[in-house]
Design a protein around this motif. Structure first.
Motif, PDB file in Angstrom:
ATOM      1  N   ARG A 141      29.498  51.909 -38.987  1.00 22.84           N
ATOM      2  CA  ARG A 141      29.101  52.500 -40.267  1.00 22.84           C
ATOM      3  C   ARG A 141      30.282  52.939 -41.116  1.00 22.84           C
ATOM      4  O   ARG A 141      30.297  52.749 -42.331  1.00 22.84           O
ATOM      5  CB  ARG A 141      28.167  53.695 -40.019  1.00 22.84           C
ATOM      6  N   GLN A 212      21.779  59.234 -29.435  1.00 22.25           N
ATOM      7  CA  GLN A 212      20.704  58.591 -30.179  1.00 22.25           C
ATOM      8  C   GLN A 212      19.617  58.072 -29.252  1.00 22.25           C
ATOM      9  O   GLN A 212      18.739  57.341 -29.658  1.00 22.25           O
ATOM     10  CB  GLN A 212      21.269  57.426 -30.994  1.00 22.25           C
ATOM     11  N   ASP A 348      24.422  58.938 -40.681  1.00 22.45           N
ATOM     12  CA  ASP A 348      24.531  59.605 -39.382  1.00 22.45           C
ATOM     13  C   ASP A 348      23.708  60.884 -39.357  1.00 22.45           C
ATOM     14  O   ASP A 348      23.033  61.199 -38.377  1.00 22.45           O
ATOM     15  CB  ASP A 348      25.998  59.972 -39.086  1.00 22.45           C
TER      16      ASP A 348
END
Length: 416
Positions: A141, A212, A348
Motif C-alpha cells: 500500500r 488482520q 490501513d
C-alpha cells in the motif's frame, strides 16, 4: 479460484500503469504557471485591460480547492459502479475544461472552464486512481500510494517544457486546446483498462498480517464511522500540518528564489524543477519506507526533517545558493512523503472497502494546507516585505505534526 487470483495478481500491474498515466495528465495543473503569463497577456489584449498573472491566481486556487468535492462523490460512485466510469467522466471533464479554457475571453470564463470544470474533473479521476490501486495492492500500500501520487507530482517536471514549446509555436489559446484534446484521449483510453478489485482479493503468494486475521471486513469503516473516530481528526490535522510547508513554498518557489537568494528568472525556474523532482522522489521513497517501518513512523521522520528544511530556508540570505537548494529539497521530500503515504495510511486505519470516499474526505486536510499555506506566505510578505518569517511558521506546523503523531500513538494504544 486460484487461477482467477493469479490472473488478477498480474492484471493489477496493468491497472497501476494506466492509473499512473492518468495521473501524469492530471498533474498538469502544476504547470499552470506556464499558461498564466501568456494567457494574461492574451486576455488583456482582447479585453483592452491590464490583466496580470496575479489576476489569474483565482483560477489556480479554484482548480485546487474543488477537488475534494468530486473525490468524495466520485468515490461513492466508484464503490458502486467501478472506476472505469468515474475515471472516464473525470477525464472528459478535465479535458473539456482545458479545451474550453482555450476559448475563454475573460477571467470569469477561465475560472469556470479551467478552474471549476477542470478542477472537478481532476478530483474525480485522481481520487479514483489512487483508491483503486490501493485496493489491488494490500501487500504494498505504501509503495503503490507513492507511485500513483508520484506520477501526479512528476507531471510538474515533465510537462512545463512541452507546454512552453507549444505556447511558443501555436500561441496559448491553441496550446490549451491541443493539450486538452490529448489528455482527454489518453485518460479515456486509460479508463478502459481499469476495473474494480474483487471483494476478498489476496495477491498470489501473500498472507495478510496476523493483526488482520479474521478478514479485512472486520476493520472496514464507512465515512460515518470514520467521522466518529477521534483518530480521523488527528490524521486530517496531521495531513494539513505535513502538507503546509510544501504547499506554501510550491505556490511561490520562483519568487522566493529571486527575492531571498537573488536568483535570475532562469535559475528560479530550475529551483522549481528541483523542488518538483524531490517532491516526486519523496512520494516513492516514503511509500516504500512506510511498508517497511510503518506509516506513522515514516510521517514522524518527515515532520522532523521538515523542521530542519524550513529552518535552513529561514537562515538563507542573498547568495546562499547551496543552503537554499538543500532546504527546498528537504521540504520537497517531506511534502512528497505525506502525499505518498496517506492513501495507504487511510486504508490501513479505516479499511480498503470504503477508501474511495474515506480518502476523499481525508484529502480535505490537503485542501486546507493548499489554502492556508500560500495565504499565510503572501500575508507575511505583504506585512514584512520578506518571506523569511513564513518559514518559522511552517517549522512550527511541522512541530505540531510531530505532536500529532505522538497523540495518534497514544490513541492507538488506548484502542488496544
Amino acid at each position: 479460484m486460484r487461477e482467477q487470483q493469479k490472473n488478477i495478481s498480474k492484471r493489477r500491474w496493468l491497472v497501476l500503469l494506466f492509473a499512473c498515466l492518468t495521473n501524469l495528465c492530471l498533474g498538469s495543473v502544476y504547470a499552470w504557471s506556464v499558461f498564466a503569463a501568456p494567457m494574461a497577456e492574451y486576455l488583456g489584449t482582447i479585453t483592452g485591460t491590464g490583466i496580470t498573472t496575479a489576476d489569474l491566481a483565482i483560477v489556480y486556487t479554484v482548480a485546487n480547492s474543488v477537488g475534494p468535492i468530486t473525490m468524495i462523490s466520485g468515490g461513492w460512485i466508484n464503490d458502486r459502479f467501478g472506476p472505469k466510469k468515474v475515471i472516464l467522466t473525470g477525464g472528459v471533464m478535465f479535458g473539456c475544461g482545458m479545451i474550453l479554457a482555450g476559448l475563454s475571453t475573460s477571467v470569469g470564463m477561465l475560472m469556470v472552464t479551467y478552474g471549476l470544470l477542470g478542477g472537478l474533473g481532476l478530483g474525480m479521476a485522481y481520487g479514483c486512481t489512487i483508491s483503486c490501486c490501493v485496493k489491488f495492492f494490500p501487500d504494498k500500500r505504501g509503495l503503490i500510494g507513492g507511485l500513483t501520487t508520484a506520477a501526479y507530482g512528476f507531471s510538474s517536471v515533465l510537462l512545463p517544457p512541452v507546454i512552453n514549446l507549444l505556447v511558443e509555436k501555436v500561441q496559448v489559446k491553441m496550446a490549451f486546446i491541443l493539450v486538452g484534446i490529448t489528455f482527454l484521449v489518453i485518460i479515456s483510453v486509460s479508463s478502459l483498462f481499469m476495473f474494480s478489485c474483487p471483494d476478498g482479493f489476496v495477491p498470489e503468494g501473500w498472507k495478510a498480517p496476523e493483526k488482520q486475521a479474521g478478514g479485512q471486513k472486520e476493520t472496514d469503516k464507512d465515512w460515518k464511522e470514520m467521522l466518529k473516530s477521534s483518530i480521523f481528526y488527528l490524521m486530517i490535522l496531521l495531513l494539513m500540518s505535513g502538507a503546509f510547508s510544501g504547499m506554501m513554498i510550491i505556490s511561490q518557489a520562483s519568487a522566493v528564489g529571486m527575492e531571498m537568494i537573488g536568483l535570475s528568472v532562469a535559475a528560479a525556474g530550475i529551483a522549481v524543477s528541483v523542488l518538483a523532482l524531490f517532491n516526486s522522489f519523496g512520494r516513492i521513497l516514503a511509500g516504500f519506507l512506510s511498508d517497511k517501518i510503518g506509516r506513522v513512523q515514516t510521517l514522524t521522520l518527515a515532520c522532523f526533517l521538515s523542521v530542519g528544511g524550513n529552518v535552513l530556508l529561514y537562515l538563507c540570505g542573498k547568495g546562499d545558493l547551496i543552503l537554499f537548494y538543500i532546504g527546498i529539497s528537504i521540504v520537497g521530500i517531506c511534502f512528497g512523503a505525506f502525499m505518498g503515504v496517506f492513501p495507504g495510511f487511510t486504508a490501513d486505519q479505516f479499511g480498503a472497502a470504503h477508501n474511495s470516499v474515506n480518502y476523499g474526505i481525508m484529502f480535505i486536510g490537503f485542501a486546507m494546507a493548499g489554502y492556508f499555506g500560500p495565504t499565510i506566505m503572501k500575508n507575511v510578505y505583504y506585512k514584512n516585505g520578506s518571506y523569511t518569517q513564513a518559514f518559522l511558521i511552517a517549522a512550527g506546523l511541522s512541530v505540531a505534526g510531530i505532536i500529532l503523531t505522538v497523540l495518534y500513538r497514544m490513541c492507538k494504544k488506548r484502542e488496544k
